[in-house]
Design a protein around this motif. Structure first.
Motif, PDB file in Angstrom:
ATOM      1  N   THR A   1       0.857  -1.110   0.249  1.00 50.70           N
ATOM      2  CA  THR A   1       0.389   0.144  -0.002  1.00 50.70           C
ATOM      3  C   THR A   1       0.798   1.452   0.244  1.00 50.70           C
ATOM      4  OG1 THR A   1      -0.120   0.206   2.383  1.00 50.70           O
ATOM      5  CG2 THR A   1      -1.699  -1.506   1.461  1.00 50.70           C
ATOM      6  N   PHE A   2       0.392   2.491  -0.458  1.00 51.05           N
ATOM      7  CA  PHE A   2       1.316   3.691  -0.478  1.00 51.05           C
ATOM      8  C   PHE A   2       1.805   4.333   0.382  1.00 51.05           C
ATOM      9  CE2 PHE A   2      -1.984   6.348   1.906  1.00 51.05           C
ATOM     10  CZ  PHE A   2      -1.019   7.545   1.665  1.00 51.05           C
ATOM     11  N   PRO A   3       1.523   3.994   1.555  1.00 52.87           N
ATOM     12  CA  PRO A   3       2.316   4.205   3.068  1.00 52.87           C
ATOM     13  C   PRO A   3       3.861   3.639   2.772  1.00 52.87           C
ATOM     14  CG  PRO A   3      -0.101   4.066   3.899  1.00 52.87           C
ATOM     15  CD  PRO A   3      -0.200   3.597   2.412  1.00 52.87           C
TER      16      PRO A   3
ATOM     17  N   ALA B   1      -6.134  11.126  11.060  1.00 48.20           N
ATOM     18  CA  ALA B   1      -7.802  11.345  10.302  1.00 48.20           C
ATOM     19  C   ALA B   1      -7.763  10.292  11.865  1.00 48.20           C
ATOM     20  CB  ALA B   1      -8.107  10.851   9.384  1.00 48.20           C
ATOM     21  N   TYR B   2      -7.590   8.946  11.888  1.00 44.51           N
ATOM     22  CA  TYR B   2      -7.969   8.501  13.106  1.00 44.51           C
ATOM     23  C   TYR B   2      -7.642   8.555  13.773  1.00 44.51           C
ATOM     24  CZ  TYR B   2      -6.170   5.479   8.941  1.00 44.51           C
ATOM     25  OH  TYR B   2      -5.936   4.554   7.699  1.00 44.51           O
ATOM     26  N   GLN B   3      -6.885   9.410  14.685  1.00 44.81           N
ATOM     27  CA  GLN B   3      -7.045  10.284  15.945  1.00 44.81           C
ATOM     28  C   GLN B   3      -7.417  11.739  15.834  1.00 44.81           C
ATOM     29  OE1 GLN B   3      -3.015   8.773  16.333  1.00 44.81           O
ATOM     30  NE2 GLN B   3      -4.024   8.685  18.691  1.00 44.81           N
TER      31      GLN B   3
ATOM     32  N   LEU C   1     -21.285   2.819   6.209  1.00 48.16           N
ATOM     33  CA  LEU C   1     -20.056   2.233   5.224  1.00 48.16           C
ATOM     34  C   LEU C   1     -18.416   2.886   6.359  1.00 48.16           C
ATOM     35  CD1 LEU C   1     -21.206   5.236   2.366  1.00 48.16           C
ATOM     36  CD2 LEU C   1     -20.440   2.800   1.867  1.00 48.16           C
ATOM     37  N   ARG C   2     -17.211   2.572   5.853  1.00 50.71           N
ATOM     38  CA  ARG C   2     -16.055   2.525   6.772  1.00 50.71           C
ATOM     39  C   ARG C   2     -15.630   4.379   6.128  1.00 50.71           C
ATOM     40  NH1 ARG C   2     -11.130   4.275   5.496  1.00 50.71           N
ATOM     41  NH2 ARG C   2      -9.933   3.949   7.139  1.00 50.71           N
ATOM     42  N   ALA C   3     -15.939   5.151   7.109  1.00 49.03           N
ATOM     43  CA  ALA C   3     -14.675   5.862   7.482  1.00 49.03           C
ATOM     44  C   ALA C   3     -13.906   6.475   8.869  1.00 49.03           C
ATOM     45  CB  ALA C   3     -15.769   7.295   6.308  1.00 49.03           C
TER      46      ALA C   3
ATOM     47  N   PRO D   1      -9.541   1.998  10.932  1.00 53.82           N
ATOM     48  CA  PRO D   1      -8.736   2.058  10.595  1.00 53.82           C
ATOM     49  C   PRO D   1      -8.369   0.745   9.209  1.00 53.82           C
ATOM     50  CG  PRO D   1      -7.594   2.147  12.686  1.00 53.82           C
ATOM     51  CD  PRO D   1      -9.141   1.158  12.974  1.00 53.82           C
ATOM     52  N   MET D   2      -7.532   2.039   8.077  1.00 58.01           N
ATOM     53  CA  MET D   2      -7.602   0.880   7.069  1.00 58.01           C
ATOM     54  C   MET D   2      -7.324  -0.807   6.865  1.00 58.01           C
ATOM     55  SD  MET D   2      -8.684   1.378   3.558  1.00 58.01           S
ATOM     56  CE  MET D   2      -8.952   2.686   3.262  1.00 58.01           C
ATOM     57  N   PRO D   3      -6.220  -1.440   7.774  1.00 59.20           N
ATOM     58  CA  PRO D   3      -6.150  -2.284   7.866  1.00 59.20           C
ATOM     59  C   PRO D   3      -7.490  -3.630   8.249  1.00 59.20           C
ATOM     60  CG  PRO D   3      -3.947  -1.069   8.298  1.00 59.20           C
ATOM     61  CD  PRO D   3      -5.113  -0.120   8.620  1.00 59.20           C
TER      62      PRO D   3
ATOM     63  N   PHE E   1     -15.381   4.754   2.521  1.00 61.98           N
ATOM     64  CA  PHE E   1     -14.974   6.251   1.271  1.00 61.98           C
ATOM     65  C   PHE E   1     -13.443   6.353   1.961  1.00 61.98           C
ATOM     66  CE2 PHE E   1     -15.443  10.454   2.038  1.00 61.98           C
ATOM     67  CZ  PHE E   1     -15.798  10.699   0.835  1.00 61.98           C
ATOM     68  N   SER E   2     -12.548   6.206   0.930  1.00 68.34           N
ATOM     69  CA  SER E   2     -11.511   6.336   1.181  1.00 68.34           C
ATOM     70  C   SER E   2     -10.863   6.582  -0.949  1.00 68.34           C
ATOM     71  CB  SER E   2     -11.030   5.014   1.085  1.00 68.34           C
ATOM     72  OG  SER E   2      -9.786   5.404   1.058  1.00 68.34           O
ATOM     73  N   SER E   3      -9.642   7.218  -0.532  1.00 69.73           N
ATOM     74  CA  SER E   3      -8.758   7.176  -2.366  1.00 69.73           C
ATOM     75  C   SER E   3      -8.664   5.917  -2.550  1.00 69.73           C
ATOM     76  CB  SER E   3      -7.361   7.650  -2.154  1.00 69.73           C
ATOM     77  OG  SER E   3      -7.169   7.357  -1.181  1.00 69.73           O
ATOM     78  N   LEU E   4      -8.918   5.796  -4.004  1.00 73.17           N
ATOM     79  CA  LEU E   4      -9.576   4.793  -4.864  1.00 73.17           C
ATOM     80  C   LEU E   4      -8.211   3.577  -4.808  1.00 73.17           C
ATOM     81  CD1 LEU E   4     -11.393   6.291  -7.293  1.00 73.17           C
ATOM     82  CD2 LEU E   4     -12.375   5.022  -5.725  1.00 73.17           C
ATOM     83  N   ASP E   5      -6.951   4.002  -4.442  1.00 66.60           N
ATOM     84  CA  ASP E   5      -5.351   3.171  -4.207  1.00 66.60           C
ATOM     85  C   ASP E   5      -5.955   2.137  -3.648  1.00 66.60           C
ATOM     86  OD1 ASP E   5      -5.675   5.160  -2.550  1.00 66.60           O
ATOM     87  OD2 ASP E   5      -4.294   4.115  -1.317  1.00 66.60           O
ATOM     88  N   VAL E   6      -6.770   2.249  -2.902  1.00 67.21           N
ATOM     89  CA  VAL E   6      -7.288   0.902  -2.164  1.00 67.21           C
ATOM     90  C   VAL E   6      -8.094  -0.446  -2.777  1.00 67.21           C
ATOM     91  CG1 VAL E   6      -7.135   2.209   0.301  1.00 67.21           C
ATOM     92  CG2 VAL E   6      -9.193   1.968  -1.083  1.00 67.21           C
ATOM     93  N   MET E   7      -8.565   0.437  -4.039  1.00 65.10           N
ATOM     94  CA  MET E   7      -9.641  -0.649  -4.920  1.00 65.10           C
ATOM     95  C   MET E   7      -8.728  -1.649  -5.292  1.00 65.10           C
ATOM     96  SD  MET E   7     -12.698  -0.163  -5.151  1.00 65.10           S
ATOM     97  CE  MET E   7     -13.625  -0.772  -6.735  1.00 65.10           C
TER      98      MET E   7
ATOM     99  N   VAL F   1      -9.630  15.070   1.460  1.00 66.22           N
ATOM    100  CA  VAL F   1      -8.125  13.986   1.579  1.00 66.22           C
ATOM    101  C   VAL F   1      -7.973  13.619   2.961  1.00 66.22           C
ATOM    102  CG1 VAL F   1      -7.786  15.028   0.127  1.00 66.22           C
ATOM    103  CG2 VAL F   1      -6.705  15.782   1.903  1.00 66.22           C
ATOM    104  N   TYR F   2      -7.091  12.068   2.833  1.00 63.92           N
ATOM    105  CA  TYR F   2      -6.124  11.782   4.921  1.00 63.92           C
ATOM    106  C   TYR F   2      -5.290  12.496   4.637  1.00 63.92           C
ATOM    107  CZ  TYR F   2     -10.155   8.658   4.666  1.00 63.92           C
ATOM    108  OH  TYR F   2     -11.887   7.582   5.346  1.00 63.92           O
ATOM    109  N   PRO F   3      -5.250  13.036   6.489  1.00 64.48           N
ATOM    110  CA  PRO F   3      -3.646  13.271   6.135  1.00 64.48           C
ATOM    111  C   PRO F   3      -2.629  12.419   6.981  1.00 64.48           C
ATOM    112  CG  PRO F   3      -4.985  14.433   7.250  1.00 64.48           C
ATOM    113  CD  PRO F   3      -5.711  13.763   6.895  1.00 64.48           C
TER     114      PRO F   3
HETATM  115  N1  DTR Z   1      -7.813   6.875   2.799  1.00 62.24           N
HETATM  116  C1  DTR Z   1      -7.613   6.146   4.028  1.00 62.24           C
HETATM  117  C2  DTR Z   1      -6.038   6.677   4.033  1.00 62.24           C
HETATM  118  C3  DTR Z   1      -5.729   5.464   2.851  1.00 62.24           C
HETATM  119  C4  DTR Z   1      -5.917   5.606   2.267  1.00 62.24           C
HETATM  120  N2  DTR Z   1      -5.083   4.333   1.515  1.00 62.24           N
HETATM  121  C5  DTR Z   1      -3.982   3.823   2.182  1.00 62.24           C
HETATM  122  C6  DTR Z   1      -3.605   3.103   2.455  1.00 62.24           C
HETATM  123  C7  DTR Z   1      -3.430   2.300   3.194  1.00 62.24           C
HETATM  124  C8  DTR Z   1      -3.452   2.545   4.851  1.00 62.24           C
HETATM  125  C9  DTR Z   1      -4.457   3.224   4.653  1.00 62.24           C
HETATM  126  C10 DTR Z   1      -4.632   4.597   3.935  1.00 62.24           C
HETATM  127  C11 DTR Z   1      -8.748   5.506   5.461  1.00 62.24           C
HETATM  128  O1  DTR Z   1      -9.418   4.949   4.490  1.00 62.24           O
HETATM  129  O2  DTR Z   1      -7.746   4.899   6.188  1.00 62.24           O
END
Ligand code: DTR
Length: 340
Positions: A43-45, A97-99, A170-172, A191-193, A208-214, A233-235
């Protein structure tokens, strides 16, 4: 004579051993730093973490070695900041965003202020951090910051109207959860995981997130619909243990400092490109359908977001923070980096 010679030899050897083992820097080998991250390696992080590691090792000529720990193997999503402060990891990557209550100023980038992509978002966030130097980071050295691309709805059911989204789980997290709530969904924070299992078990119908996770979490296998909203966006922040930072030689600190803005821009660019790739894969290989809201419908959705920013300003000012200026700065920096 012989005895004096032996004593002298022993003294010389003692001095030699003391020098080798107790004098930092003399023969000490490379500086080893641990770097913790919460989501899985692809994943991107974690991709940005590996890039930073490579750059640091190259730029310091091997003087620094970074040991990376993806997938929450050293610290997880919610104990990242405290773990780094306590020295459980030297460096850690966290999603602010998680805190939401802890990182009030930087989380303002999660307000619906029209950040168009991850590159702009990352540069805006980094400038915001440098301008306000929030107290939340007083105990760490911040190495860089970046944001995701704007968020969209990925779901198992088609969502094309406010009527469709009403009451859907929906998860966010953080600011994004507030957006979902305004639209009438039922936001479920995690959290995402933790999301793949929640989707599998049916605890949520989408996220609800950026689409990289698809692609990176293979959500396209379960979520066959994407509703384009391109909102918020999520910081993220990458922080370092303060004592460890202070112990670094000046030339190494300089390399880390120089990488701050460069890493933010690199990550933003990577994310924006990766979202495109992930969506191409999702559409072609997974048959994902993209839903664009009709114009009148989009206006209804946007209208519901209007009170969010003014409410945030009021609550920030109550906490003694310059809410209005923070929001104005985000808008100005966004316009600047978008070339407007
Ligand atoms: N959108 C945030 C952060 C997020 C987006 N892509 C990834 C990949 C791995 C971990 C976190 C994120 C979220 O929904 O958590």
């Amino acid at each position: 004579m012989k005895r004096i010679g032996l004593v002298t030899l022993a003294a010389v050897m003692a001095i030699f051993l003391l020098t080798v083992f107790h004098c930092p820097g003399a023969n000490a080998g490379p500086i080893k730093l641990s770097y913790a991250n919460f989501p899985p390696a692809p994943t991107f992080p974690c991709v940005q973490m590996e890039r930073w590691k490579k750059e640091v090792e190259k730029r310091t000529g091997g003087k620094v070695l970074i040991n990376t720990f993806p997938g929450g193997t050293l610290l997880g999503a919610k104990n990242m900041m405290d773990g780094v402060i306590a020295g459980q990891a030297d460096i850690g990557c966290l999603c602010m965003a998680y805190q939401p209550g802890r990182f009030v100023i930087t989380n303002a980038t999660s307000l619906p202020l029209g950040i168009p992509n991850s590159l702009v978002g990352s540069l805006v966030l980094w400038d915001l951090y440098k301008k306000y130097k929030p107290k939340a980071f007083a105990k760490v050295k911040v190495l860089t910051m970046f944001t995701t691309a704007p968020s969209n709805i990925m779901s198992k059911i088609p969502i094309a109207s406010l009527e469709d989204i009403k009451g859907v789980d929906l998860r966010a997290s953080g600011g994004a959860a507030q957006i979902l709530k305004a639209w009438g969904a039922n936001p479920v924070g995690m959290p995402m995981p933790a999301t793949p299992e929640a989707l599998q078990k049916g605890v949520v119908k989408g996220l609800f997130s950026s689409l990289d996770v698809m692609k990176d979490f293979k959500f396209a296998e379960m979520c066959k619909y994407v509703t384009l909203t391109n909102t918020v966006v999520y910081p993220f922040a990458v922080v370092m243990n303060m004592d460890k930072w202070n112990s670094l030689p000046k030339d190494v600190q300089k390399v880390f400092e120089e990488l701050g803005t460069q890493q933010a821009a690199w990550t933003g660019t990577y994310m924006d490109n990766h979202v495109r790739k992930a969506m191409n894969w999702s559409k072609r290989k997974q048959g994902v359908k993209v839903i664009r809201l009709k114009k009148a419908e989009k206006q209804r959705w946007d209208k519901l977001l209007e009170p969010i920013t003014s409410k945030w300003i009021a609550s920030a000012e109550k906490k003694g923070l310059p809410g209005k200026s923070i929001v104005q700065d985000i808008k100005n920096f966004t316009a600047m980096y978008s070339g407007k």
